[in-house]
Each structure stands twice: as structure tokens, then as C-alpha cells.
Write a protein that holds these residues in place. Structure first.
Motif, PDB file in Angstrom:
ATOM      1  N   GLU A   7     -51.532  84.161  33.527  1.00 16.25           N
ATOM      2  CA  GLU A   7     -51.177  82.760  33.314  1.00 16.25           C
ATOM      3  C   GLU A   7     -49.685  82.564  33.056  1.00 16.25           C
ATOM      4  OE1 GLU A   7     -53.580  80.928  30.290  1.00 16.25           O
ATOM      5  OE2 GLU A   7     -55.436  81.448  31.327  1.00 16.25           O
ATOM      6  N   ILE A   8     -49.066  83.486  32.337  1.00 14.76           N
ATOM      7  CA  ILE A   8     -47.655  83.277  31.988  1.00 14.76           C
ATOM      8  C   ILE A   8     -46.697  83.840  33.027  1.00 14.76           C
ATOM      9  CG2 ILE A   8     -48.132  83.203  29.519  1.00 14.76           C
ATOM     10  CD1 ILE A   8     -46.863  86.019  29.370  1.00 14.76           C
ATOM     11  N   ARG A   9     -47.201  84.689  33.924  1.00 11.98           N
ATOM     12  CA  ARG A   9     -46.323  85.252  34.949  1.00 11.98           C
ATOM     13  C   ARG A   9     -45.797  84.115  35.809  1.00 11.98           C
ATOM     14  NH1 ARG A   9     -46.218  90.345  36.322  1.00 11.98           N
ATOM     15  NH2 ARG A   9     -48.341  90.708  35.606  1.00 11.98           N
ATOM     16  N   GLY A  10     -44.514  84.024  35.863  1.00 10.99           N
ATOM     17  CA  GLY A  10     -43.890  82.956  36.637  1.00 10.99           C
ATOM     18  C   GLY A  10     -42.771  83.513  37.480  1.00 10.99           C
ATOM     19  N   GLU A  11     -41.851  82.654  37.796  1.00 14.40           N
ATOM     20  CA  GLU A  11     -40.742  83.043  38.658  1.00 14.40           C
ATOM     21  C   GLU A  11     -39.581  83.673  37.889  1.00 14.40           C
ATOM     22  OE1 GLU A  11     -40.914  83.006  41.986  1.00 14.40           O
ATOM     23  OE2 GLU A  11     -42.967  82.333  41.655  1.00 14.40           O
ATOM     24  N   LEU A  53     -42.674  89.668  30.199  1.00 11.95           N
ATOM     25  CA  LEU A  53     -43.689  89.476  29.174  1.00 11.95           C
ATOM     26  C   LEU A  53     -45.085  89.727  29.736  1.00 11.95           C
ATOM     27  CD1 LEU A  53     -44.445  88.812  26.325  1.00 11.95           C
ATOM     28  CD2 LEU A  53     -44.329  86.372  26.909  1.00 11.95           C
ATOM     29  N   ALA A  54     -45.340  89.273  30.942  1.00 11.13           N
ATOM     30  CA  ALA A  54     -46.631  89.518  31.574  1.00 11.13           C
ATOM     31  C   ALA A  54     -46.850  91.019  31.755  1.00 11.13           C
ATOM     32  CB  ALA A  54     -46.705  88.799  32.924  1.00 11.13           C
ATOM     33  N   ASN A  55     -45.813  91.736  32.150  1.00  5.15           N
ATOM     34  CA  ASN A  55     -45.935  93.183  32.315  1.00  5.15           C
ATOM     35  C   ASN A  55     -46.227  93.880  30.990  1.00  5.15           C
ATOM     36  OD1 ASN A  55     -45.478  93.014  35.052  1.00  5.15           O
ATOM     37  ND2 ASN A  55     -43.299  93.464  34.893  1.00  5.15           N
ATOM     38  N   VAL A  56     -45.590  93.430  29.923  1.00  5.36           N
ATOM     39  CA  VAL A  56     -45.835  94.017  28.600  1.00  5.36           C
ATOM     40  C   VAL A  56     -47.282  93.771  28.178  1.00  5.36           C
ATOM     41  CG1 VAL A  56     -45.257  93.827  26.150  1.00  5.36           C
ATOM     42  CG2 VAL A  56     -43.432  93.924  27.862  1.00  5.36           C
ATOM     43  N   LEU A  57     -47.777  92.548  28.372  1.00  3.49           N
ATOM     44  CA  LEU A  57     -49.162  92.256  28.009  1.00  3.49           C
ATOM     45  C   LEU A  57     -50.140  93.068  28.846  1.00  3.49           C
ATOM     46  CD1 LEU A  57     -49.039  88.390  27.549  1.00  3.49           C
ATOM     47  CD2 LEU A  57     -49.426  90.119  25.781  1.00  3.49           C
ATOM     48  N   LEU A  91     -56.224  89.774  27.527  1.00  5.61           N
ATOM     49  CA  LEU A  91     -54.798  90.085  27.659  1.00  5.61           C
ATOM     50  C   LEU A  91     -54.322  89.936  29.101  1.00  5.61           C
ATOM     51  CD1 LEU A  91     -54.544  93.149  25.270  1.00  5.61           C
ATOM     52  CD2 LEU A  91     -53.383  90.953  24.989  1.00  5.61           C
ATOM     53  N   ARG A  92     -55.130  90.410  30.038  1.00  3.96           N
ATOM     54  CA  ARG A  92     -54.730  90.323  31.454  1.00  3.96           C
ATOM     55  C   ARG A  92     -54.773  88.892  31.965  1.00  3.96           C
ATOM     56  NH1 ARG A  92     -57.295  96.090  33.538  1.00  3.96           N
ATOM     57  NH2 ARG A  92     -55.897  97.335  32.242  1.00  3.96           N
ATOM     58  N   GLU A  93     -55.698  88.103  31.457  1.00  2.00           N
ATOM     59  CA  GLU A  93     -55.754  86.692  31.847  1.00  2.00           C
ATOM     60  C   GLU A  93     -54.511  85.954  31.357  1.00  2.00           C
ATOM     61  OE1 GLU A  93     -58.424  82.849  30.634  1.00  2.00           O
ATOM     62  OE2 GLU A  93     -59.493  84.720  31.015  1.00  2.00           O
ATOM     63  N   ILE A  94     -54.132  86.217  30.116  1.00  2.00           N
ATOM     64  CA  ILE A  94     -52.917  85.599  29.565  1.00  2.00           C
ATOM     65  C   ILE A  94     -51.699  86.043  30.369  1.00  2.00           C
ATOM     66  CG2 ILE A  94     -51.375  85.512  27.570  1.00  2.00           C
ATOM     67  CD1 ILE A  94     -53.962  85.773  25.837  1.00  2.00           C
ATOM     68  N   ALA A  95     -51.637  87.342  30.693  1.00  2.00           N
ATOM     69  CA  ALA A  95     -50.515  87.858  31.485  1.00  2.00           C
ATOM     70  C   ALA A  95     -50.426  87.137  32.824  1.00  2.00           C
ATOM     71  CB  ALA A  95     -50.663  89.361  31.685  1.00  2.00           C
TER      72      ALA A  95
END
Length: 80
Positions: free
Chosen positions: A29-33, A40-44, A23-27
Motif C-alpha cells: 500500500e505504501i510503495r509509491g514512486e 520503507l516498503a522494502n524494510v517492511l 506487513l506485506r499488505e502495508i508495504a
């Protein structure tokens, strides 16, 4: 909720380091600008806390936290 329901719910969130890492790896990866990708990254990341043996949280606490995050974003930030 009955005692059996509570036990079943507790079993779903047993510590699972592999799930936390995924879950943290996906978060990460998707955390962007964009604010949406950060949200979404924070929720994951917050959801991963359910499976982290070092964290003490409940699904209800996570839902409250996510609602707060969304409300802050809707208001335009913490300073407003």
C-alpha cells in the motif's frame, strides 16, 4: 546473551502467517514512486520475513540488509 534470552528472542519471531500478510499488505500500500516510500516498503517486506516460515533470517541479517539498502540509496544506486 544467555540461553534464556535466546529462547525468548526466538519466541518473538515464531511463524505468523497473519503478521506476514499484514506487513506485506502495508508495504504494498505504501510503495509509491518516491525512493522513500520504496525504501520503507522494502524494510517492511524484509521485516515480514522474520515471521515467514519459508524464510530463514534473523533480526541481525535484516538490520544488515536495511543498512545496505540505505547505503546504496545514499550513493545513488548500485551502478555508482
Amino acid at each position: 546473551m544467555t540461553a534464556a534470552d535466546e529462547t525468548e528472542a526466538d519466541d518473538r519471531f515464531e511463524p505468523d502467517p497473519e503478521r506476514v500478510a499484514t506487513l506485506r499488505e502495508i508495504a504494498d500500500e505504501i510503495r509509491g514512486e518516491t525512493s522513500e516510500s520504496k525504501q520503507l516498503a522494502n524494510v517492511l517486506y524484509r521485516t515480514s520475513d522474520l515471521y515467514d516460515e519459508d524464510e530463514e533470517t534473523t533480526p541481525e541479517e535484516i538490520v544488515r540488509n536495511v543498512k545496505f539498502i540505505l547505503e546504496v540509496v545514499e550513493r545513488g544506486g548500485l551502478d555508482r
